[in-house]
Design a protein around this motif. Structure first.
Motif, mmCIF file in Angstrom:
data_model
loop_
_atom_site.group_PDB
_atom_site.id
_atom_site.type_symbol
_atom_site.label_atom_id
_atom_site.label_comp_id
_atom_site.label_asym_id
_atom_site.label_seq_id
_atom_site.Cartn_x
_atom_site.Cartn_y
_atom_site.Cartn_z
ATOM 1 N N ARG A 16 1.186 -1.130 0.422
ATOM 2 C CA ARG A 16 0.290 0.234 -0.043
ATOM 3 C C ARG A 16 1.221 0.844 0.271
ATOM 4 O O ARG A 16 1.518 1.334 0.569
ATOM 5 C CB ARG A 16 -1.103 -0.144 1.706
ATOM 6 C CG ARG A 16 -2.277 0.766 1.087
ATOM 7 C CD ARG A 16 -2.950 0.610 2.167
ATOM 8 N NE ARG A 16 -3.950 1.655 2.203
ATOM 9 C CZ ARG A 16 -5.227 2.029 3.291
ATOM 10 N NH1 ARG A 16 -4.574 1.327 4.129
ATOM 11 N NH2 ARG A 16 -6.067 3.131 3.301
ATOM 12 N N ASN A 17 0.337 1.951 -1.149
ATOM 13 C CA ASN A 17 1.614 3.313 -0.726
ATOM 14 C C ASN A 17 0.577 4.366 -0.787
ATOM 15 O O ASN A 17 -0.938 4.543 -1.485
ATOM 16 C CB ASN A 17 2.041 4.109 -2.295
ATOM 17 C CG ASN A 17 3.112 2.463 -2.662
ATOM 18 O OD1 ASN A 17 2.478 1.711 -2.775
ATOM 19 N ND2 ASN A 17 4.604 3.428 -2.168
ATOM 20 N N TRP A 18 0.574 6.242 0.344
ATOM 21 C CA TRP A 18 -0.269 6.455 0.287
ATOM 22 C C TRP A 18 1.235 8.044 -0.654
ATOM 23 O O TRP A 18 1.938 8.052 -0.242
ATOM 24 C CB TRP A 18 -0.045 7.465 1.475
ATOM 25 C CG TRP A 18 -1.784 6.581 2.191
ATOM 26 C CD1 TRP A 18 -1.323 5.794 3.032
ATOM 27 C CD2 TRP A 18 -3.071 7.159 1.582
ATOM 28 N NE1 TRP A 18 -2.737 5.581 3.026
ATOM 29 C CE2 TRP A 18 -3.347 6.441 2.729
ATOM 30 C CE3 TRP A 18 -3.626 8.264 1.098
ATOM 31 C CZ2 TRP A 18 -4.874 6.350 2.726
ATOM 32 C CZ3 TRP A 18 -5.013 8.418 1.243
ATOM 33 C CH2 TRP A 18 -5.570 7.450 1.405
ATOM 34 N N ILE A 19 0.057 8.642 -1.545
ATOM 35 C CA ILE A 19 0.878 9.845 -2.115
ATOM 36 C C ILE A 19 0.188 10.994 -2.385
ATOM 37 O O ILE A 19 -1.095 10.831 -2.010
ATOM 38 C CB ILE A 19 1.045 9.198 -4.055
ATOM 39 C CG1 ILE A 19 1.499 7.718 -4.230
ATOM 40 C CG2 ILE A 19 1.715 10.091 -4.588
ATOM 41 C CD1 ILE A 19 0.539 6.929 -4.100
ATOM 42 N N ARG A 123 -2.980 3.707 -2.845
ATOM 43 C CA ARG A 123 -2.826 2.885 -3.888
ATOM 44 C C ARG A 123 -2.589 0.985 -3.162
ATOM 45 O O ARG A 123 -1.881 1.094 -2.549
ATOM 46 C CB ARG A 123 -1.494 3.070 -4.397
ATOM 47 C CG ARG A 123 -1.053 1.770 -6.273
ATOM 48 C CD ARG A 123 -0.098 2.085 -6.669
ATOM 49 N NE ARG A 123 0.907 1.977 -6.224
ATOM 50 C CZ ARG A 123 2.238 1.717 -6.172
ATOM 51 N NH1 ARG A 123 2.790 1.415 -7.218
ATOM 52 N NH2 ARG A 123 3.411 1.570 -5.629
ATOM 53 N N GLN A 124 -3.537 0.352 -3.369
ATOM 54 C CA GLN A 124 -3.202 -0.768 -2.353
ATOM 55 C C GLN A 124 -3.392 -2.101 -3.368
ATOM 56 O O GLN A 124 -3.322 -2.109 -5.109
ATOM 57 C CB GLN A 124 -4.970 -0.627 -2.133
ATOM 58 C CG GLN A 124 -5.457 0.212 -1.298
ATOM 59 C CD GLN A 124 -6.861 0.349 -0.616
ATOM 60 O OE1 GLN A 124 -7.711 -0.798 -1.129
ATOM 61 N NE2 GLN A 124 -7.014 1.114 0.283
ATOM 62 N N ASN A 125 -2.320 -2.748 -2.714
ATOM 63 C CA ASN A 125 -2.632 -4.587 -3.715
ATOM 64 C C ASN A 125 -1.015 -4.144 -4.827
ATOM 65 O O ASN A 125 -1.359 -4.996 -5.296
ATOM 66 C CB ASN A 125 -4.006 -4.801 -4.061
ATOM 67 C CG ASN A 125 -3.458 -6.620 -3.523
ATOM 68 O OD1 ASN A 125 -2.696 -6.849 -3.390
ATOM 69 N ND2 ASN A 125 -4.327 -6.390 -4.891
ATOM 70 N N SER A 130 7.169 -0.413 -5.921
ATOM 71 C CA SER A 130 7.025 -0.877 -6.943
ATOM 72 C C SER A 130 6.480 0.834 -7.988
ATOM 73 O O SER A 130 5.604 1.924 -7.514
ATOM 74 C CB SER A 130 5.658 -2.145 -7.151
ATOM 75 O OG SER A 130 5.724 -2.804 -6.897
ATOM 76 N N ALA A 131 7.162 1.306 -9.089
ATOM 77 C CA ALA A 131 6.223 2.679 -9.106
ATOM 78 C C ALA A 131 5.317 2.233 -10.242
ATOM 79 O O ALA A 131 4.544 1.413 -10.947
ATOM 80 C CB ALA A 131 7.737 2.472 -10.659
ATOM 81 N N ALA A 134 0.376 3.287 -16.161
ATOM 82 C CA ALA A 134 -0.842 3.655 -16.119
ATOM 83 C C ALA A 134 -1.394 2.185 -15.853
ATOM 84 O O ALA A 134 -1.414 1.023 -16.261
ATOM 85 C CB ALA A 134 -0.698 3.982 -17.766
ATOM 86 N N GLY A 135 -2.420 2.264 -15.793
ATOM 87 C CA GLY A 135 -3.877 1.030 -15.507
ATOM 88 C C GLY A 135 -3.672 0.419 -13.900
ATOM 89 O O GLY A 135 -5.044 0.104 -13.850
ATOM 90 N N GLN A 136 -2.840 0.903 -13.216
ATOM 91 C CA GLN A 136 -2.929 0.590 -11.669
ATOM 92 C C GLN A 136 -4.272 1.556 -11.141
ATOM 93 O O GLN A 136 -4.264 2.810 -11.915
ATOM 94 C CB GLN A 136 -1.946 1.100 -11.048
ATOM 95 C CG GLN A 136 -0.878 0.019 -11.154
ATOM 96 C CD GLN A 136 0.905 0.548 -10.701
ATOM 97 O OE1 GLN A 136 0.748 2.007 -9.874
ATOM 98 N NE2 GLN A 136 1.958 -0.639 -10.504
ATOM 99 N N PHE A 137 -5.046 1.807 -10.099
ATOM 100 C CA PHE A 137 -5.504 1.887 -9.469
ATOM 101 C C PHE A 137 -5.700 2.689 -8.082
ATOM 102 O O PHE A 137 -4.585 2.353 -8.045
ATOM 103 C CB PHE A 137 -7.103 0.996 -9.271
ATOM 104 C CG PHE A 137 -8.072 0.375 -10.313
ATOM 105 C CD1 PHE A 137 -8.704 1.832 -11.251
ATOM 106 C CD2 PHE A 137 -7.473 -0.868 -10.896
ATOM 107 C CE1 PHE A 137 -9.496 0.560 -12.460
ATOM 108 C CE2 PHE A 137 -7.806 -1.012 -12.686
ATOM 109 C CZ PHE A 137 -8.289 -0.487 -13.000
ATOM 110 N N LEU A 138 -6.670 3.907 -8.519
ATOM 111 C CA LEU A 138 -6.401 4.551 -6.682
ATOM 112 C C LEU A 138 -6.941 5.299 -6.248
ATOM 113 O O LEU A 138 -7.889 5.161 -7.342
ATOM 114 C CB LEU A 138 -5.004 6.285 -7.273
ATOM 115 C CG LEU A 138 -3.880 6.173 -8.499
ATOM 116 C CD1 LEU A 138 -3.876 6.877 -8.555
ATOM 117 C CD2 LEU A 138 -2.829 5.006 -6.591
#
Length: 181
Positions: A16-19, A123-125, A130-131, A134-138
């Motif tokens: 998990r990331n918080w940006i 950003r989860q899971n 990991s960088a 495009a296509g990742q979900f937030l």
């Protein structure tokens, strides 16, 4: 009857990331890779303390329908939804050199004349190192960040420099939004 669905768990430990993203051009709150990873954005995952990380909330009220003279039953409906922010506590070194890692977040959010606006993206899971692609979900939350107050986190031998600020969710969040190219 077919077997009921049982999805595999979306494990978040270490995934998990918080940006903090200062600007997002899209009205749908879908950031581009450049917006989410650019020099003005900052991944606060390893800066925020686990019990001081962003923890947005949603509270929806239930309302009672107005009883009419002949009614013998009254029902409920969905009322207002309030999205809430809270406290955010992060690592801070008062002796840190300007633009160094121990003061980057402090410097980004330092605004003595008012709040800093932007977006907190969750950003989860995805493995946290990991960088963003495009296509990742937030999940994207429009926020105002209030002034930070220096202090400490922990006690005795575990104490370390920290700062705490409030954040408020200022508009409708966007959930499961794909990062754009």
């Amino acid at each position: 009857m077919p077997e009921p669905l049982r999805p595999a768990p979306a494990k978040l430990y270490g995934r998990r990331n918080w940006i903090f993203i200062p600007t997002i051009a899209s009205v749908t709150l879908a950031p581009t890779v450049a917006e989410a990873t650019g020099a003005s954005a900052i991944d606060i995952t390893n800066i925020a303390f686990s019990d001081g990380a962003p923890n947005p909330t949603a509270e929806t009220t239930l309302v009672e329908t107005e009883r009419r003279f002949g009614d013998t039953l009254v029902y409920e409906g969905i009322g207002e939804t309030k999205y809430g922010g809270g406290d955010l506590t992060y690592a801070f070194d008062a002796q840190g050199v300007a633009a160094s890692n121990p003061v980057k977040l402090w410097e980004k959010w330092l605004n003595v004349s008012g709040a800093v606006t932007g977006f907190l993206a969750d950003r989860q899971n995805v493995a946290r190192a990991s960088a963003i692609t495009a296509g990742q979900f937030l999940h994207v939350y429009p926020v105002e960040i209030g002034p930070s107050m220096p202090g400490l986190k922990g006690e005795g031998a575990t104490a370390e420099g920290a700062a705490t600020c409030k954040f408020a969710i200022t508009a409708q969040p966007a959930f499961k939004i794909a990062v754009l190219t």
